[in-house]
Design a protein around this motif. Structure first.
Motif, PDB file in Angstrom:
ATOM      1  N   PHE A 164      83.918  30.769  61.222  1.00  0.00           N
ATOM      2  CA  PHE A 164      84.725  32.493  61.572  1.00  0.00           C
ATOM      3  C   PHE A 164      84.349  31.333  62.968  1.00  0.00           C
ATOM      4  O   PHE A 164      85.579  32.145  63.063  1.00  0.00           O
ATOM      5  CB  PHE A 164      84.228  33.704  60.816  1.00  0.00           C
ATOM      6  CG  PHE A 164      84.898  33.911  59.712  1.00  0.00           C
ATOM      7  CD1 PHE A 164      86.256  34.629  59.993  1.00  0.00           C
ATOM      8  CD2 PHE A 164      83.987  34.264  58.650  1.00  0.00           C
ATOM      9  CE1 PHE A 164      86.940  35.132  58.557  1.00  0.00           C
ATOM     10  CE2 PHE A 164      84.232  35.057  57.838  1.00  0.00           C
ATOM     11  CZ  PHE A 164      85.824  35.205  57.611  1.00  0.00           C
ATOM     12  N   GLY A 168      88.170  30.549  64.602  1.00  0.00           N
ATOM     13  CA  GLY A 168      88.768  31.810  66.161  1.00  0.00           C
ATOM     14  C   GLY A 168      88.815  30.935  67.384  1.00  0.00           C
ATOM     15  O   GLY A 168      90.246  30.778  68.038  1.00  0.00           O
ATOM     16  N   GLU A 231      95.998  31.173  60.580  1.00  0.00           N
ATOM     17  CA  GLU A 231      96.221  31.847  60.370  1.00  0.00           C
ATOM     18  C   GLU A 231      96.055  32.119  59.009  1.00  0.00           C
ATOM     19  O   GLU A 231      95.339  32.858  58.524  1.00  0.00           O
ATOM     20  CB  GLU A 231      97.580  31.837  60.988  1.00  0.00           C
ATOM     21  CG  GLU A 231      97.682  33.903  60.517  1.00  0.00           C
ATOM     22  CD  GLU A 231      97.534  35.106  61.512  1.00  0.00           C
ATOM     23  OE1 GLU A 231      96.832  36.596  60.966  1.00  0.00           O
ATOM     24  OE2 GLU A 231      96.628  34.481  62.459  1.00  0.00           O
ATOM     25  N   TRP A 234      92.624  31.552  58.069  1.00  0.00           N
ATOM     26  CA  TRP A 234      91.748  32.794  58.154  1.00  0.00           C
ATOM     27  C   TRP A 234      91.643  33.953  57.375  1.00  0.00           C
ATOM     28  O   TRP A 234      90.900  34.590  57.326  1.00  0.00           O
ATOM     29  CB  TRP A 234      92.139  32.613  59.689  1.00  0.00           C
ATOM     30  CG  TRP A 234      91.068  34.340  60.322  1.00  0.00           C
ATOM     31  CD1 TRP A 234      92.035  35.248  60.564  1.00  0.00           C
ATOM     32  CD2 TRP A 234      90.041  34.359  61.197  1.00  0.00           C
ATOM     33  NE1 TRP A 234      90.637  36.418  60.794  1.00  0.00           N
ATOM     34  CE2 TRP A 234      89.867  35.437  61.863  1.00  0.00           C
ATOM     35  CE3 TRP A 234      89.901  33.695  61.754  1.00  0.00           C
ATOM     36  CZ2 TRP A 234      88.552  35.898  62.441  1.00  0.00           C
ATOM     37  CZ3 TRP A 234      88.221  33.580  62.532  1.00  0.00           C
ATOM     38  CH2 TRP A 234      88.127  34.774  63.170  1.00  0.00           C
ATOM     39  N   GLN A 235      92.808  34.232  57.104  1.00  0.00           N
ATOM     40  CA  GLN A 235      93.057  35.169  56.546  1.00  0.00           C
ATOM     41  C   GLN A 235      92.443  35.442  55.279  1.00  0.00           C
ATOM     42  O   GLN A 235      91.783  35.613  54.346  1.00  0.00           O
ATOM     43  CB  GLN A 235      94.791  35.635  56.390  1.00  0.00           C
ATOM     44  CG  GLN A 235      95.475  36.193  57.622  1.00  0.00           C
ATOM     45  CD  GLN A 235      95.324  37.384  57.884  1.00  0.00           C
ATOM     46  OE1 GLN A 235      94.480  38.239  57.165  1.00  0.00           O
ATOM     47  NE2 GLN A 235      94.906  37.485  59.033  1.00  0.00           N
ATOM     48  N   LEU A 237      89.544  33.421  54.367  1.00  0.00           N
ATOM     49  CA  LEU A 237      88.172  34.029  54.835  1.00  0.00           C
ATOM     50  C   LEU A 237      87.838  35.387  54.956  1.00  0.00           C
ATOM     51  O   LEU A 237      86.806  36.018  54.671  1.00  0.00           O
ATOM     52  CB  LEU A 237      88.029  33.382  56.145  1.00  0.00           C
ATOM     53  CG  LEU A 237      87.226  31.636  55.886  1.00  0.00           C
ATOM     54  CD1 LEU A 237      87.079  31.343  57.405  1.00  0.00           C
ATOM     55  CD2 LEU A 237      86.629  31.437  54.834  1.00  0.00           C
ATOM     56  N   ILE A 238      88.965  36.058  55.790  1.00  0.00           N
ATOM     57  CA  ILE A 238      88.986  37.566  55.860  1.00  0.00           C
ATOM     58  C   ILE A 238      88.867  38.219  54.294  1.00  0.00           C
ATOM     59  O   ILE A 238      87.922  38.809  53.806  1.00  0.00           O
ATOM     60  CB  ILE A 238      89.201  37.884  56.953  1.00  0.00           C
ATOM     61  CG1 ILE A 238      89.221  37.285  58.002  1.00  0.00           C
ATOM     62  CG2 ILE A 238      89.633  39.946  56.527  1.00  0.00           C
ATOM     63  CD1 ILE A 238      88.094  38.081  58.801  1.00  0.00           C
ATOM     64  N   SER A 239      89.510  37.874  53.886  1.00  0.00           N
ATOM     65  CA  SER A 239      90.333  38.726  52.786  1.00  0.00           C
ATOM     66  C   SER A 239      89.016  38.356  50.962  1.00  0.00           C
ATOM     67  O   SER A 239      89.079  39.063  50.207  1.00  0.00           O
ATOM     68  CB  SER A 239      91.403  38.201  51.935  1.00  0.00           C
ATOM     69  OG  SER A 239      92.126  37.516  51.316  1.00  0.00           O
ATOM     70  N   THR A 255     100.035  32.380  65.220  1.00  0.00           N
ATOM     71  CA  THR A 255      98.874  33.290  65.851  1.00  0.00           C
ATOM     72  C   THR A 255      99.268  33.776  67.325  1.00  0.00           C
ATOM     73  O   THR A 255      99.616  32.987  67.872  1.00  0.00           O
ATOM     74  CB  THR A 255      97.259  32.145  65.928  1.00  0.00           C
ATOM     75  OG1 THR A 255      97.224  31.903  64.114  1.00  0.00           O
ATOM     76  CG2 THR A 255      96.516  33.406  65.941  1.00  0.00           C
ATOM     77  N   THR A 262      85.611  38.340  68.596  1.00  0.00           N
ATOM     78  CA  THR A 262      85.475  38.726  67.921  1.00  0.00           C
ATOM     79  C   THR A 262      84.564  37.929  67.032  1.00  0.00           C
ATOM     80  O   THR A 262      84.813  37.663  66.199  1.00  0.00           O
ATOM     81  CB  THR A 262      85.317  39.661  67.447  1.00  0.00           C
ATOM     82  OG1 THR A 262      86.945  40.964  67.693  1.00  0.00           O
ATOM     83  CG2 THR A 262      85.363  40.410  65.880  1.00  0.00           C
ATOM     84  N   THR A 264      82.249  36.411  64.885  1.00  0.00           N
ATOM     85  CA  THR A 264      81.232  36.719  63.275  1.00  0.00           C
ATOM     86  C   THR A 264      81.474  38.027  62.414  1.00  0.00           C
ATOM     87  O   THR A 264      81.728  39.126  63.197  1.00  0.00           O
ATOM     88  CB  THR A 264      79.591  36.624  63.417  1.00  0.00           C
ATOM     89  OG1 THR A 264      79.819  35.471  63.728  1.00  0.00           O
ATOM     90  CG2 THR A 264      79.254  36.635  62.386  1.00  0.00           C
ATOM     91  N   PRO A 265      82.833  37.727  61.768  1.00  0.00           N
ATOM     92  CA  PRO A 265      83.282  39.223  61.083  1.00  0.00           C
ATOM     93  C   PRO A 265      82.173  39.886  60.032  1.00  0.00           C
ATOM     94  O   PRO A 265      82.880  41.223  59.688  1.00  0.00           O
ATOM     95  CB  PRO A 265      83.909  38.776  60.469  1.00  0.00           C
ATOM     96  CG  PRO A 265      83.775  37.557  59.780  1.00  0.00           C
ATOM     97  CD  PRO A 265      83.239  36.697  61.083  1.00  0.00           C
TER      98      PRO A 265
END
Length: 275
Positions: A164, A168, A231, A234-235, A237-239, A255, A262, A264-265
């Protein structure tokens, strides 16, 4: 000579004297009339000369006034169009340029603030990545002594957190048009997630790795397309769901500039090395 002769001479001379006197008188009168005529003509000539001079002065004055009026009538618009109007236009242009310069300075200040925010975010990501690398190295050392399942899961979480942060930071490098460093971070993320996918057999990570391969192929020639690929990665990995992410990058949105990092989510538990 006798007295009679004297008397006849006197009688003869007297008429002659009277006629002479009469002629002299007529001459005097004629001279006076001539003088009067000459005096009248002289006065008339002087008066006429004065009239002519006055008329000439009047005409000259009138012409002078007309010339001044014509000069003002035609000269003022010419002077205004030749000197005053260009000066006013230059003043307006100078004011417009000053306003434009002020707007550019304001934009430059905003851009500088954003660049400082990006640089601060990059520093935050870099510090977080360094800490996570040290943490992963410590966990791997412990795994050599004790192949504990909890340590393995912790290692995977740390690797995902590193991914992450690296992703980023790569996006921030792209926003700075620093395509070389962006590609290096994308390559590191790709290798890290490929290793993690090999150990976990996670299909979502497979989708992310495929998207990162597309981004690497588009850098540095097509940074906008690569930004869209990052992008999407990233999405994913987030979802954690690959099915909701489109496979085409033709309509992806690059992006936006990130204001603050931010890293490490999710929270990564601290690791205490085993002595």
């Amino acid at each position: 000579m006798s007295d009679n002769d004297h008397e006849s001479e006197n009688v003869t001379m007297q008429p002659v004297s009277d006629e002479a006197l009469l002629e002299d008188k007529n001459k005097v009168e004629n001279n006076e009339e001539v003088k009067e005529e000459e005096s009248f003509l002289s006065r008339f000539g002087k008066a006429f000369g004065n009239f002519i001079r006055i008329l000439i002065r009047f005409i000259a004055t009138a012409l002078f006034i007309i010339l001044i009026g014509a000069g003002l009538y035609y000269g003022i618009p010419f002077f205004y169009g030749k000197f005053i109007e260009p000066t006013q236009e230059n003043t307006i242009r100078i004011n417009e340029m000053e306003n434009q310069i002020s707007a550019v300075q304001t934009q430059q200040s905003d851009l500088d603030a954003r660049l400082r925010a990006v640089e601060n975010s990059i520093e935050s990501y870099s510090a977080s990545i360094k800490n996570l690398e040290d943490m992963q190295a410590s966990i791997e050392n412990q795994l050599q002594e004790n192949n504990d399942k909890v340590l393995i899961e912790l290692k995977h979480e740390v690797m995902l957190a590193r991914a992450f942060d690296l992703l980023g930071r790569a996006r921030l490098y792209l926003s700075q048009s620093n395509f070389g460093l962006a590609k290096e971070d994308v390559q590191r993320v790709r290798d890290l997630l490929f290793e993690l996918q090999t150990e976990t057999n996670d299909e979502v990570l497979n989708q992310v790795v495929a998207r990162l391969d597309l981004a690497l192929g588009n850098l540095p020639q097509f940074p906008v397309v690569a930004s869209g690929d990052l992008e999407i990665a990233w999405q994913i990995l987030i979802s954690g769901e690959a099915s909701v992410i489109p496979t085409s990058t033709s309509t992806s949105t690059p992006t936006p500039l990130v204001e603050a990092a931010t890293p490490t989510p999710f929270d990564v538990p601290s690791v205490t090395p085993t002595p």
